[in-house]
Design an enzyme around this catalytic site. Structure first.
Site, mmCIF file in Angstrom:
data_model
loop_
_atom_site.group_PDB
_atom_site.id
_atom_site.type_symbol
_atom_site.label_atom_id
_atom_site.label_comp_id
_atom_site.label_asym_id
_atom_site.label_seq_id
_atom_site.Cartn_x
_atom_site.Cartn_y
_atom_site.Cartn_z
ATOM 1 N N HIS A 1 0.852 -1.190 0.000
ATOM 2 C CA HIS A 1 0.000 0.000 0.000
ATOM 3 C C HIS A 1 0.885 1.236 0.000
ATOM 4 C CE1 HIS A 1 -3.124 2.837 1.194
ATOM 5 N NE2 HIS A 1 -4.000 1.895 0.865
ATOM 6 N N ARG B 1 -6.253 10.377 -0.343
ATOM 7 C CA ARG B 1 -5.962 10.828 -1.710
ATOM 8 C C ARG B 1 -7.246 10.980 -2.513
ATOM 9 N NH1 ARG B 1 -3.540 6.840 -4.193
ATOM 10 N NH2 ARG B 1 -3.443 5.357 -2.459
#
Length: 347
Positions: free
Chosen positions: A1, A21
């Site tokens: 990740h 994000r």
């Protein structure tokens, strides 16, 4: 990740969800540059996990990282109310761990190990393993994700395939008139426990920590032959130490034994991962090798690496991937046509 927390040490690697994000968080290096433009100028921070992880890793390794060895993830341009509404858990997470208000300051993040894309071999329909009566579903089972896991696919694993494994195991149980207890299995289990002694010279917890560091340094985001080989050598050294682990038990405490078995399982997974990474001489999805940076488009490269661990000595083989069923191929083709049509409308 792509994004995990860096400090304090006891929570290093804790996930910082990609929702940050998704809600407008920007990735910035120590020069103040929004660097994703150099890696995926179209999608920027909304690029796939593997690309963002590679970008973060590259910025850090090439000296453009933060003081703590990460990159900045900044969402402070959004209002505090927006942040608390959209990502309340992350807001609280940084306040609790670092006394950092992410509505005022950027977070420091770095790539972290979050999920696996391998696992035990199971049958596609019943989800049974090679051990009679043992079924598997979820991240422990292999084959669902291919070269990378998409966000949300873990739900498919536990709900859809968990249901299939559950139904299959119930059907298997209904056919059993009696379950004969195997004396050999009981003896093997006892022998597996009794191989440890309270006179050992090694402790499981420090070895587990060492193993984690070895895997991060030698089999991290970007891999290459020499690093993988030296990492494998170190893992095999830990493997030899397992029989010398000190295990002390009493009637209310078996933590030493749990940690020893945990380490043993970790060594198996580490060895399998390193051998598989060495075997695949290309870059595909989240498997990235600097000495083989390109995807091999040859059909013969569409295979799973399999390892037999029955003798505690990993033997490698490969299983070709079956062609996609025609009905599923039609669904994918139709979905692609719909996406292309929507893209044209947006243009």
């Amino acid at each position: 990740h792509p994004s995990g927390m860096l400090y304090p040490e006891e929570i290093a690697g804790t996930l910082v969800t990609e929702a940050v994000r998704g809600e407008g968080g920007k990735l910035i290096n120590n020069k103040g540059e929004r660097f994703m433009i150099n890696y995926d100028s179209e999608r920027m921070e909304l690029s796939t996990r593997d690309r963002v992880a590679i970008a973060n890793y590259t910025e850090i390794s090439e000296g453009r990282g933060t003081p703590n060895g990460g990159v900045y993830l900044d969402i402070s341009h959004k209002s505090k109310d927006f942040i608390i509404e959209k990502i309340p858990t992350i807001y609280r997470q940084f306040l609790d761990a670092q006394m950092l208000d992410i509505s005022k300051e950027p977070m420091e993040v770095a790539p972290t190990a979050h999920y696996s894309m391998g696992g035990v071999v199971i049958s596609s329909e019943e989800h049974c393993t090679s051990i009679q009566g043992l079924y598997a579903a979820g991240e422990v089972a292999s084959g669902l994700h291919g070269a990378n896991r998409l966000g949300g696919n873990s739900l498919a694993e536990i709900l859809i395939f968990g249901k299939k494994a559950g139904i299959s195991s119930v059907n298997y149980s209904k056919k059993l008139k009696a379950q004969v207890r195997s004396e050999k299995c009981i003896k093997d289990a006892h022998d597996n426990i009794n191989k440890f002694s309270n006179q050992g010279k090694e402790l499981a917890k420090p070895l587990q920590h060492y193993l984690s560091n070895v895997m991060w340094e030698h089999c991290g985001v970007i891999k290459e032959k020499q690093l993988l080989e030296s990492g494998l050598k170190k893992v095999l050294e830990v493997k030899k130490m397992i029989k010398n682990i000190d295990v002390r038990l009493d009637y209310i405490n078996c933590d030493d034994l749990i940690q020893a078995f945990d380490l043993e399982s970790s060594v198996i997974a580490a060895e399998a991962t390193l051998l598989s990474a060495l075997h695949r001489k290309e870059s595909r999805g989240s498997h990235q090798r600097s000495d083989f940076p390109k995807l091999n488009i040859n059909e013969k490269c569409k295979y799973h690496v399999r390892l037999n661990n029955q003798t505690f000595d990993c033997k490698i083989s490969r299983k070709e991937i079956s062609p996609l069923r025609s009905d599923l191929q039609k669904i994918i083709s139709k979905s692609k046509k719909v996406r292309d049509f929507k893209d044209k409308l947006l243009e």
